[in-house]
Design a protein around this motif. Structure first.
Motif, PDB file in Angstrom:
ATOM      1  N   ALA A 219       0.839  -1.208   0.000  1.00 33.87           N
ATOM      2  CA  ALA A 219       0.000   0.000   0.000  1.00 33.87           C
ATOM      3  C   ALA A 219       0.869   1.251   0.000  1.00 33.87           C
ATOM      4  O   ALA A 219       0.466   2.303  -0.522  1.00 33.87           O
ATOM      5  CB  ALA A 219      -0.923  -0.009   1.216  1.00 33.87           C
ATOM      6  N   GLU A 220       2.081   1.120   0.547  1.00 29.47           N
ATOM      7  CA  GLU A 220       2.997   2.266   0.610  1.00 29.47           C
ATOM      8  C   GLU A 220       3.829   2.406  -0.658  1.00 29.47           C
ATOM      9  O   GLU A 220       4.836   3.123  -0.659  1.00 29.47           O
ATOM     10  CB  GLU A 220       3.880   2.182   1.860  1.00 29.47           C
ATOM     11  CG  GLU A 220       4.850   1.018   1.910  1.00 29.47           C
ATOM     12  CD  GLU A 220       4.245  -0.272   2.475  1.00 29.47           C
ATOM     13  OE1 GLU A 220       3.003  -0.356   2.561  1.00 29.47           O
ATOM     14  OE2 GLU A 220       5.013  -1.195   2.805  1.00 29.47           O
ATOM     15  N   THR A 221       3.440   1.711  -1.735  1.00 33.58           N
ATOM     16  CA  THR A 221       4.011   1.977  -3.061  1.00 33.58           C
ATOM     17  C   THR A 221       3.106   3.012  -3.730  1.00 33.58           C
ATOM     18  O   THR A 221       1.946   2.730  -4.038  1.00 33.58           O
ATOM     19  CB  THR A 221       4.093   0.689  -3.898  1.00 33.58           C
ATOM     20  OG1 THR A 221       5.009  -0.199  -3.254  1.00 33.58           O
ATOM     21  CG2 THR A 221       4.576   0.977  -5.313  1.00 33.58           C
ATOM     22  N   ILE A 222       3.631   4.198  -3.925  1.00 39.22           N
ATOM     23  CA  ILE A 222       2.782   5.369  -4.181  1.00 39.22           C
ATOM     24  C   ILE A 222       3.411   6.279  -5.242  1.00 39.22           C
ATOM     25  O   ILE A 222       4.602   6.570  -5.176  1.00 39.22           O
ATOM     26  CB  ILE A 222       2.618   6.176  -2.861  1.00 39.22           C
ATOM     27  CG1 ILE A 222       1.833   5.361  -1.814  1.00 39.22           C
ATOM     28  CG2 ILE A 222       1.961   7.514  -3.111  1.00 39.22           C
ATOM     29  CD1 ILE A 222       1.875   5.963  -0.417  1.00 39.22           C
ATOM     30  N   ALA A 223       2.604   6.701  -6.220  1.00 40.86           N
ATOM     31  CA  ALA A 223       3.048   7.770  -7.124  1.00 40.86           C
ATOM     32  C   ALA A 223       2.668   9.133  -6.541  1.00 40.86           C
ATOM     33  O   ALA A 223       3.405  10.104  -6.660  1.00 40.86           O
ATOM     34  CB  ALA A 223       2.442   7.599  -8.509  1.00 40.86           C
ATOM     35  N   TRP A 224       1.501   9.201  -5.951  1.00 45.76           N
ATOM     36  CA  TRP A 224       1.070  10.433  -5.282  1.00 45.76           C
ATOM     37  C   TRP A 224       0.087  10.076  -4.168  1.00 45.76           C
ATOM     38  O   TRP A 224      -0.847   9.307  -4.408  1.00 45.76           O
ATOM     39  CB  TRP A 224       0.428  11.422  -6.248  1.00 45.76           C
ATOM     40  CG  TRP A 224       0.329  12.793  -5.641  1.00 45.76           C
ATOM     41  CD1 TRP A 224      -0.652  13.275  -4.833  1.00 45.76           C
ATOM     42  CD2 TRP A 224       1.297  13.837  -5.750  1.00 45.76           C
ATOM     43  NE1 TRP A 224      -0.355  14.557  -4.438  1.00 45.76           N
ATOM     44  CE2 TRP A 224       0.835  14.933  -4.989  1.00 45.76           C
ATOM     45  CE3 TRP A 224       2.515  13.964  -6.426  1.00 45.76           C
ATOM     46  CZ2 TRP A 224       1.533  16.136  -4.878  1.00 45.76           C
ATOM     47  CZ3 TRP A 224       3.212  15.162  -6.315  1.00 45.76           C
ATOM     48  CH2 TRP A 224       2.721  16.234  -5.553  1.00 45.76           C
ATOM     49  N   ALA A 225       0.309  10.615  -2.991  1.00 47.35           N
ATOM     50  CA  ALA A 225      -0.566  10.346  -1.853  1.00 47.35           C
ATOM     51  C   ALA A 225      -1.284  11.619  -1.463  1.00 47.35           C
ATOM     52  O   ALA A 225      -0.676  12.685  -1.416  1.00 47.35           O
ATOM     53  CB  ALA A 225       0.255   9.836  -0.673  1.00 47.35           C
ATOM     54  N   ASN A 226      -2.553  11.511  -1.206  1.00 44.88           N
ATOM     55  CA  ASN A 226      -3.342  12.664  -0.775  1.00 44.88           C
ATOM     56  C   ASN A 226      -3.923  12.398   0.601  1.00 44.88           C
ATOM     57  O   ASN A 226      -4.887  11.643   0.738  1.00 44.88           O
ATOM     58  CB  ASN A 226      -4.467  12.943  -1.769  1.00 44.88           C
ATOM     59  CG  ASN A 226      -5.253  14.177  -1.366  1.00 44.88           C
ATOM     60  OD1 ASN A 226      -4.690  15.235  -1.159  1.00 44.88           O
ATOM     61  ND2 ASN A 226      -6.556  14.026  -1.223  1.00 44.88           N
ATOM     62  N   GLY A 227      -3.317  12.964   1.637  1.00 49.31           N
ATOM     63  CA  GLY A 227      -3.899  12.945   2.979  1.00 49.31           C
ATOM     64  C   GLY A 227      -3.393  11.869   3.906  1.00 49.31           C
ATOM     65  O   GLY A 227      -3.597  11.971   5.104  1.00 49.31           O
TER      66      GLY A 227
END
Ligand code: FUB
Length: 464
Positions: free
Chosen positions: A344-352
């Motif tokens: 879940a912590e593989t991220i292109a962009w995280a919002n919040g």
């Protein structure tokens, strides 16, 4: 265990620093500008600084510092590691090295670099030596690029009050450690990478080698700090933060690892809202990449920085072109496979959302509230996905994961219900049907539910 306090503190700090209206703190608030299109800065969950990329086994490992929220100085207590195999989706590996790793260190987890040799990973970092009050260079070692790292020698490797180590292993096997501000130094590391021979050598800072600083200051050359040394073909490059302040990125070249250096000009002009910058240069899967930092996140500035990356191509004569900061970042190399387990912590962009250590190992995403979302770029669904499974935990009554394509309000292809599980680290797997997901899309995991914190997510996977 996740507690609600840190995230609220972070948002409050961001609001104060950025002058946000209270309404901007609502869970649905999105970072600006145009978060759905942007991929820079690389990390949105915390402030990061001083990038040091390392290519190992087909992945880029990115070692960074961590600017504390609301900092008014370089208040840095730990280093962080991230990795990617496509330059846009980055996995958070947490903090495998901090000030306390070095029993002799007091503070200032500043700019370092890691390198691999003989299956071990050596991370050179500047910290304040508690006994002397001076900056010293420590070396940590690990069996994996993501740690855990331990103090390799139990004392400073070298100490002269100066900072910013960069490490380079030449093609003949000789390793060098360079560092310095206001001067520039190097030692020849022994094969054990934790000791050196030949004493501490000073690189003459001549204007021929490092350019002329305007203004007739006590520092005649442009060299300021943050050296990054590497070899390409038979040419040695030293990229560095130039002039102060604000800094820009410049470089020099030499026919050998110890010089003589010739000043070559600007790599990245003074841009963005951080008065420092810091270079990191790699080749990866056939392209060249330039890492740097700026103040591009909300609340960002000189002490709340963020690491970013641009792709570039050397000129035919080996010179480096001028590289500008962008919010677009580097293009994706390949696609992401949604049919294997993805963190879940593989991220292109995280919002919040934010991340934390998961009891099942690795990291999890937490502090999820209604309307938060994560973008994963370029998920290749091929001929179609049938179902989705996520590993989740909730100390409250859970919520929903909406699976959307190409935008936080894009086509809805599935909705998974997350129940309360009795704890933020009490994990269970939930599944739901998926329809309409084929081809390659940016995948948005959009989190919805009631008020307050909904649930945590550890990993997810589609079935074909
Ligand atoms: O991050 C702390 C210090 O700021 C670094 O050591 C310097 O290179 C500058 O980026």
């Amino acid at each position: 265990m996740s507690t609600p306090i840190p995230r609220r503190r972070r948002l409050a700090a961001l609001a104060l620093a950025f002058g946000f209206a209270a309404a901007a703190l609502s869970p649905a608030a999105e970072p600006s500008p145009s978060p759905a299109q942007a991929d820079n800065p690389i990390v949105q969950t915390i402030y990061t600084a001083d990038p040091a990329p390392l290519v190992h086994n087909g992945r880029v490992y990115l070692y960074t510092g961590h600017d504390e929220d609301g900092s008014t100085w370089f208040t840095m207590k730990e280093w962080r590691v991230w990795s990617s195999d496509d330059m846009v989706n980055w996995t958070d590996h947490g903090s495998p090295l901090n000030i306390d790793t070095f029993a002799w260190a007091r503070q200032d987890a500043w700019a370092g670099q890691a390198v691999e040799r003989g299956g071990k990973f050596y991370w050179y970092v500047p910290v304040v030596n508690d006994a002397t009050g001076r900056m010293a260079i420590g070396v940590a070692v690990a069996d994996s690029p993501t740690g855990p790292f331990r103090d390799a020698i139990g004392h400073p490797l070298v100490e002269n009050g100066e900072i910013d180590p960069t490490v380079f292993i030449d093609t003949d096997g000789q390793a060098y450690l360079y560092w310095g501000n206001p001067n520039l130094w190097y030692v020849k590391l022994n094969a054990d990478m934790t000791s050196y021979s030949g004493g501490v050598n000073q690189i003459p800072l001549t204007t021929q080698g490092f350019g002329t600083r305007p203004g007739g200051t006590s520092r005649p050359t442009l060299y300021e700090e943050g050296p990054w040394v590497y070899k390409r073909n038979s040419l040695y490059y030293m990229v560095f933060a130039a002039q102060c302040c604000s800094e820009f990125i410049a470089y020099s070249t030499a026919p050998g690892p110890t010089g003589p250096w010739t000043y070559r000009g600007t790599v990245m002009p003074t841009q963005g809202s951080s008065f420092t910058n810091h270079p990191g240069v790699i080749d990866f899967k056939g392209s060249s990449y330039f890492f740097y930092h700026n103040g591009a996140l909300p609340g960002g500035g000189g002490f709340t920085r963020s690491v970013a990356v641009e792709r570039f191509a050397y000129n035919a004569d080996g010179t480096i072109p001028l590289i500008n900061m962008t919010s677009t970042g580097a293009p994706q190399v390949g696609t992401l496979n949604p049919f294997v387990r993805q963190e879940a912590e593989t991220i292109a962009w995280a919002n919040g959302v934010e991340t934390e250590r998961a009891s099942e190992g690795g990291m999890n995403v937490g502090w999820i509230e209604n309307g938060d979302w994560i973008k994963v770029k370029g998920a290749a669904f091929s001929t179609g996905a049938r179902s989705f499974t996520a590993r989740v935990a909730s100390a409250t009554s859970g919520g929903r994961i909406e699976l959307r394509l190409d935008g936080p309000n894009g086509a809805l292809v599935g909705t998974c219900t997350v129940p309360g599980t009795g704890g933020w680290q009490t994990w269970t797997s939930v599944s739901c049907a998926v329809s309409g997901a084929s081809g390659t899309h940016d995948l948005y995991l959009k989190f919805t539910g009631g008020s307050g914190y909904l649930f945590n997510a550890n990993w997810w996977q589609f079935t074909a």
